[in-house]
Design a protein around this motif. Structure first.
Motif, short mmCIF file in Angstrom:
data_model
loop_
_atom_site.label_atom_id
_atom_site.label_comp_id
_atom_site.label_asym_id
_atom_site.label_seq_id
_atom_site.Cartn_x
_atom_site.Cartn_y
_atom_site.Cartn_z
N TYR A 22 -61.96 92.95 85.84
CA TYR A 22 -63.10 92.87 84.70
C TYR A 22 -64.12 92.86 84.58
CZ TYR A 22 -57.95 93.08 82.15
OH TYR A 22 -56.69 92.99 82.25
N GLN A 120 -64.62 85.54 76.35
CA GLN A 120 -63.25 85.92 76.60
C GLN A 120 -62.77 85.29 77.91
OE1 GLN A 120 -62.43 90.14 78.26
NE2 GLN A 120 -60.66 90.14 77.00
N ILE A 122 -60.48 84.33 81.33
CA ILE A 122 -58.78 85.14 81.16
C ILE A 122 -58.29 83.66 82.52
CG2 ILE A 122 -58.27 86.19 83.28
CD1 ILE A 122 -59.85 88.44 82.06
N ASP A 222 -57.51 84.12 76.67
CA ASP A 222 -57.53 85.80 75.57
C ASP A 222 -56.51 86.49 76.73
OD1 ASP A 222 -59.13 86.00 73.50
OD2 ASP A 222 -60.93 85.09 75.00
N ILE A 223 -56.82 86.68 77.68
CA ILE A 223 -55.43 86.33 79.22
C ILE A 223 -54.97 86.06 80.14
CG2 ILE A 223 -55.49 89.17 80.60
CD1 ILE A 223 -56.93 90.12 78.74
N ASP A 237 -52.16 89.64 77.13
CA ASP A 237 -53.14 90.22 76.68
C ASP A 237 -52.85 89.79 75.05
OD1 ASP A 237 -55.32 90.51 75.02
OD2 ASP A 237 -55.70 91.79 76.80
#
Length: 262
Positions: A22, A120, A122, A222-223, A237
């Motif tokens: 990512y 975002q 993760i 988010d993930i 996700d």
């Protein structure tokens, strides 16, 4: 990647490796704290060194900052970055809605600030961190040293009306002295066993005088990338409502992570 790593280290490694997919050159990244996040920093360092990846990292602790510098990642402050493309961090627990408990490493305040200043977030974790309901892992809260015992008493009083199974609190220690965060504060660990309403508890805790922040990360992640000891990786996700699975093998002879402890 050597074949003699423990299953838990393999799980952390493959989760970190998958998270690197990512990351793109030019990004400003939040770099988490803890053993799993350390694997990520090392993986990113390898990409910087061998593939010319150009990133700037905002660490969530002094120890992450030092590791990032050691592996060649440019370190900047959040004030310099102002906003981040992505934060990648570990977690002590996560549930099906990707709500988290963080702060086992004592860096929850900086971790939450950095995560919420990102487009975002993760989370990378091994499978043991997935739970049906948050609370088995003690919930950390950061408190200022002044009047911390009063803050502790107020927390215990507030817990009486909460949907939790336990209400024991303890001051985190570092040997014979209280543990001190990077911001000069103490950590109280709340032994709750089960948290029925994490959102409500988070709001109540942060209203108590002396509480700086709590370790519940609600609607921030988010993930979640979950690694397994056999090389499998699941990517959950929450925004896409998808769970994807990949697999890595461990046939490489080299190991740039040999000096990284758990």
């Amino acid at each position: 990647m050597p074949v003699d790593l423990s299953p838990i280290d393999k799980a952390k490694y493959v989760a970190a490796k998958r998270a690197c997919d990512y990351v793109e050159s030019g990004m400003k990244l939040g770099l988490g704290t803890g053993s799993t996040a350390a694997w990520l920093v090392r993986c990113l360092g390898e990409l910087v060194r061998d593939e010319g990846l150009k990133i700037k990292g905002v660490p969530t602790s002094t120890r992450t900052a030092q590791l990032a510098r050691d592996v060649g990642i440019e370190v900047i402050s959040l004030d310099e970055a102002r906003w981040l493309d992505l934060t990648i961090d570990g977690a002590d627990e996560y549930d099906g809605a990707l709500n988290l408990i963080k702060g086992g490493g004592g860096a929850l305040l900086q971790e939450k600030i950095v995560a919420t200043a990102s487009d975002q977030m993760i989370v990378i974790a091994d499978a043991s961190k997935k739970v049906e309901t948050l609370g088995a892992f003690p919930l950390p809260i950061e408190v200022i040293p002044f009047g911390w015992q009063t803050s502790k008493a107020l927390v215990e009083e507030a817990l009486v009306g909460m949907d939790v199974m336990g209400a024991t609190t303890s001051l985190r220690m570092n040997g014979q002295a209280p543990f001190i965060t990077d911001e000069g504060n103490h950590i109280l660990d709340l032994h709750l066993n089960r948290i029925g309403n994490a959102r409500q508890l988070s709001l109540v805790l942060n209203q108590i005088p002396g509480i700086v922040e709590n370790g519940l990360f609600i609607d921030i992640c988010d993930i979640v990338i979950t690694g397994y000891g056999d090389g499998r990786v699941e990517v959950h996700d929450i925004n896409k409502g998808e769970v994807d699975e990949t697999r890595y093998d461990f046939l490489d002879d080299g190991n740039i992570f040999a000096d990284l402890g758990d």
